[in-house]
Design a protein around this motif. Structure first.
Motif, PDB file in Angstrom:
ATOM      1  N   LEU A  15       0.781  -1.138   0.174  1.00 34.78           N
ATOM      2  CA  LEU A  15       0.102  -0.021   0.011  1.00 34.78           C
ATOM      3  C   LEU A  15       0.764   1.379   0.143  1.00 34.78           C
ATOM      4  O   LEU A  15       0.547   2.061  -0.698  1.00 34.78           O
ATOM      5  CB  LEU A  15      -1.093   0.050   1.247  1.00 34.78           C
ATOM      6  CG  LEU A  15      -1.941   1.139   1.352  1.00 34.78           C
ATOM      7  CD1 LEU A  15      -2.960   1.031   0.005  1.00 34.78           C
ATOM      8  CD2 LEU A  15      -3.000   0.806   2.649  1.00 34.78           C
ATOM      9  N   GLU A  16       1.860   1.252   0.921  1.00 30.49           N
ATOM     10  CA  GLU A  16       3.037   2.230   1.016  1.00 30.49           C
ATOM     11  C   GLU A  16       3.193   2.688  -0.453  1.00 30.49           C
ATOM     12  O   GLU A  16       3.715   3.576  -1.068  1.00 30.49           O
ATOM     13  CB  GLU A  16       3.774   2.239   1.843  1.00 30.49           C
ATOM     14  CG  GLU A  16       4.707   3.327   2.250  1.00 30.49           C
ATOM     15  CD  GLU A  16       5.976   3.107   3.285  1.00 30.49           C
ATOM     16  OE1 GLU A  16       6.956   3.430   3.139  1.00 30.49           O
ATOM     17  OE2 GLU A  16       5.424   2.412   4.261  1.00 30.49           O
ATOM     18  N   GLU A  19       1.189   4.057  -3.007  1.00 26.45           N
ATOM     19  CA  GLU A  19       0.671   5.611  -2.712  1.00 26.45           C
ATOM     20  C   GLU A  19       1.982   6.453  -2.853  1.00 26.45           C
ATOM     21  O   GLU A  19       1.629   7.266  -3.620  1.00 26.45           O
ATOM     22  CB  GLU A  19       0.260   5.754  -1.060  1.00 26.45           C
ATOM     23  CG  GLU A  19      -0.938   5.006  -0.654  1.00 26.45           C
ATOM     24  CD  GLU A  19      -0.961   5.230   0.542  1.00 26.45           C
ATOM     25  OE1 GLU A  19      -0.079   5.394   1.796  1.00 26.45           O
ATOM     26  OE2 GLU A  19      -2.086   4.991   1.178  1.00 26.45           O
ATOM     27  N   SER A  20       3.058   5.772  -2.851  1.00 23.61           N
ATOM     28  CA  SER A  20       4.425   6.729  -3.060  1.00 23.61           C
ATOM     29  C   SER A  20       4.572   6.661  -4.741  1.00 23.61           C
ATOM     30  O   SER A  20       4.871   7.805  -5.466  1.00 23.61           O
ATOM     31  CB  SER A  20       5.472   6.030  -2.852  1.00 23.61           C
ATOM     32  OG  SER A  20       6.633   6.492  -3.203  1.00 23.61           O
ATOM     33  N   ALA A  23       1.829   9.116  -6.182  1.00 23.49           N
ATOM     34  CA  ALA A  23       2.223  10.599  -5.767  1.00 23.49           C
ATOM     35  C   ALA A  23       3.058  10.922  -6.670  1.00 23.49           C
ATOM     36  O   ALA A  23       3.365  12.225  -7.057  1.00 23.49           O
ATOM     37  CB  ALA A  23       2.663  10.773  -4.220  1.00 23.49           C
TER      38      ALA A  23
END
Length: 54
Positions: A15-16, A19-20, A23
């Protein structure tokens, strides 16, 4: 049928990473998008492959 789809469980690390990447893609000039978009597609493909393995 939509109700037959398994629940999608993502690890906090995945998930991280997603998201990165999203972005990063949002901040890029459109001419710079292909490489990060390819990385995002790779991650999503691994997630979908994992769902199919269950």
């Amino acid at each position: 049928m939509i109700g037959d789809n398994p629940a999608m469980e993502l690890t906090p690390e995945t998930l991280e990473e997603l998201e990165s990447l999203v972005a990063q893609i949002e901040e890029l000039d459109p001419t710079q998008v292909p490489e990060p978009a390819a990385r995002l597609a790779d991650i999503l493909g691994r997630i979908l492959d994992g769902l199919g393995a269950d």
